[in-house]
Scaffold this active site. Structure first.
Site, PDB file in Angstrom:
ATOM      1  N   LYS A  58      12.542  -2.514   9.219  1.00  0.00           N
ATOM      2  CA  LYS A  58      13.970  -2.298   8.953  1.00  0.00           C
ATOM      3  C   LYS A  58      14.142  -1.291   7.825  1.00  0.00           C
ATOM      4  O   LYS A  58      14.954  -0.367   7.919  1.00  0.00           O
ATOM      5  CB  LYS A  58      14.644  -3.624   8.588  1.00  0.00           C
ATOM      6  CG  LYS A  58      14.915  -4.500   9.800  1.00  0.00           C
ATOM      7  CD  LYS A  58      15.311  -5.906   9.418  1.00  0.00           C
ATOM      8  CE  LYS A  58      15.419  -6.773  10.676  1.00  0.00           C
ATOM      9  NZ  LYS A  58      15.504  -8.200  10.415  1.00  0.00           N
ATOM     10  N   GLN A  67      16.777 -12.291   5.682  1.00  0.00           N
ATOM     11  CA  GLN A  67      15.839 -12.567   6.776  1.00  0.00           C
ATOM     12  C   GLN A  67      15.641 -14.075   6.946  1.00  0.00           C
ATOM     13  O   GLN A  67      15.301 -14.773   5.998  1.00  0.00           O
ATOM     14  CB  GLN A  67      14.495 -11.877   6.469  1.00  0.00           C
ATOM     15  CG  GLN A  67      13.473 -11.977   7.567  1.00  0.00           C
ATOM     16  CD  GLN A  67      13.843 -11.176   8.811  1.00  0.00           C
ATOM     17  OE1 GLN A  67      14.255 -10.026   8.737  1.00  0.00           O
ATOM     18  NE2 GLN A  67      13.722 -11.802   9.973  1.00  0.00           N
ATOM     19  N   ASP A 115      24.543  -8.936  10.305  1.00  0.00           N
ATOM     20  CA  ASP A 115      23.952  -9.790  11.347  1.00  0.00           C
ATOM     21  C   ASP A 115      25.036 -10.451  12.202  1.00  0.00           C
ATOM     22  O   ASP A 115      24.747 -10.990  13.277  1.00  0.00           O
ATOM     23  CB  ASP A 115      23.121 -10.907  10.700  1.00  0.00           C
ATOM     24  CG  ASP A 115      21.626 -10.614  10.752  1.00  0.00           C
ATOM     25  OD1 ASP A 115      21.218  -9.803  11.594  1.00  0.00           O
ATOM     26  OD2 ASP A 115      20.890 -11.217   9.951  1.00  0.00           O
TER      27      ASP A 115
END
Ligand code: NDP
Length: 299
Positions: free
Chosen positions: A55, A99, A122
């Protein structure tokens, strides 16, 4: 029986990343705006470390600012919430990704709830979940979870108009199954959500013009579950024993059999997987534009 068209998610994701890069160049030149993504990793989960590294690299390659925060396994919930608060207030950070999974001492929901919904790239905050389900558009449009967003992009690219098609989503998680179903409803599909309690799943699946597999069971979906000509999107990422003691990744669909029946199918790897990070970059650009009061580019 003809061999199905393979949907090349890797190539589509490369194209999307390129469009993101061009949009970032324009934002810098026209508005002096550099989108920034903060990624927070708690502990030392090897799989998560690989994701976070990828990422960060792809964020930088797209010309955006990448902020990495690696915290120890012993980090308390209060410490993580303090970092989230700091990132919420940081004007250089437009997107925040924590995460998952998190260590046991930290409640994931508390962390998701603490995110500024505008920076929740997200799309897991209840505000974004609610906006997706109510179909909110314009300045208050939701941040859409990256994996289902990638799936819908691949489907629209391949099939064009999805209106009126029967879609079956196998899996009802908050991360994939439920938002996937919402996106398909938005495209005017007739949507069925199947899960572990569904009766006669093969028969349900055979009714699908669009079959989404988000189960987490290696190669569970067989060729005779698939309606001839259907589009099959395989979200599953399952590690299984391979040759020579090595492991390999397979999806939830028995691709070798299914590709002879399906009209189009995503491979694993190289299908949905690469789309997830590309959509994270796209969401970061969208978030940065909305926070700056600029119309987001059509990516
Ligand atoms: P979850 O484990 O959260 O959800 C799995 C879903 O599958 C549940 O709804 C479960 O039903 C259902 N299920 C389990 N067994 C069966 C069965 N035998 N028959 C029918 N339904 C079943 O997983 P996620 O949604 O997070 O992930 C799904 C898969 O997608 C995983 O392989 C994951 O690794 C992968 N993934 C891939 C991503 C990518 O970037 N490509 C991103 C995210 C996930 P129930 O609710 O009844 O328990």
């Amino acid at each position: 029986m003809s061999e199905a068209n393979i949907i090349d998610g890797k190539a589509f994701a490369a194209g999307l990343r390129e469009r993101v890069g061009k949009a970032v160049t324009r934002l810098k030149a026209d508005h002096g705006l550099t989108p920034g993504l903060a990624v927070v990793l708690v502990g030392e989960n090897p799989a998560s470390e690989v994701y976070v590294r990828n990422k960060a690299r792809q964020t930088a390659e797209a010309g955006m600012q990448s902020f990495e925060h690696k915290l120890s396994l012993e980090t308390t919930q209060a410490e993580l919430l303090a970092l989230v608060d700091k990132l919420n207030k940081d004007p250089a950070v437009h997107g925040i990704l924590v995460q998952l999974p998190l260590p046991d001492q930290i409640a994931e929901q508390a962390v998701i709830d603490a995110l500024d919904p505008a920076k929740d790239v997200d799309g897991f905050h209840v505000i974004n979940v609610g906006r997706l389900s109510t179909g909110t558009t314009g300045a208050n449009a939701p941040m859409v979870p990256c994996t289902p967003l990638g799936c819908i992009m691949l489907l629209k690219d391949r099939l064009g108009n999805l209106s009126g098609l029967n879609a079956v989503v196998i899996g009802r998680s908050n991360i994939v199954g439920k938002p996937m179903a919402q996106l398909l409803i938005k495209e005017s599909c007739t949507v069925t959500i199947a899960h572990s309690r569904t009766r006669d799943l093969p028969a349900v699946a055979r009714g699908a013009d669009i079959l989404i597999a988000a189960v987490g069971r290696p190669q569970m979906i067989k060729a005779d579950w698939i309606k001839p000509g259907a589009a099959v999107i395989d979200v599953g990422i399952n590690r299984v024993a391979g040759e020579g003691g090595k492991s390999r990744i397979v999806g939830d669909v028995d691709t070798a059999g299914a590709k002879a029946v399906a009209g189009a199918i995503t491979p694993v790897p190289g299908g949905v997987g690469p789309m997830t990070i590309a959509c994270l970059l796209a969401n970061t650009v969208t978030a940065a534009c909305r926070q700056a009061g600029i119309e987001p580019p059509d990516l």
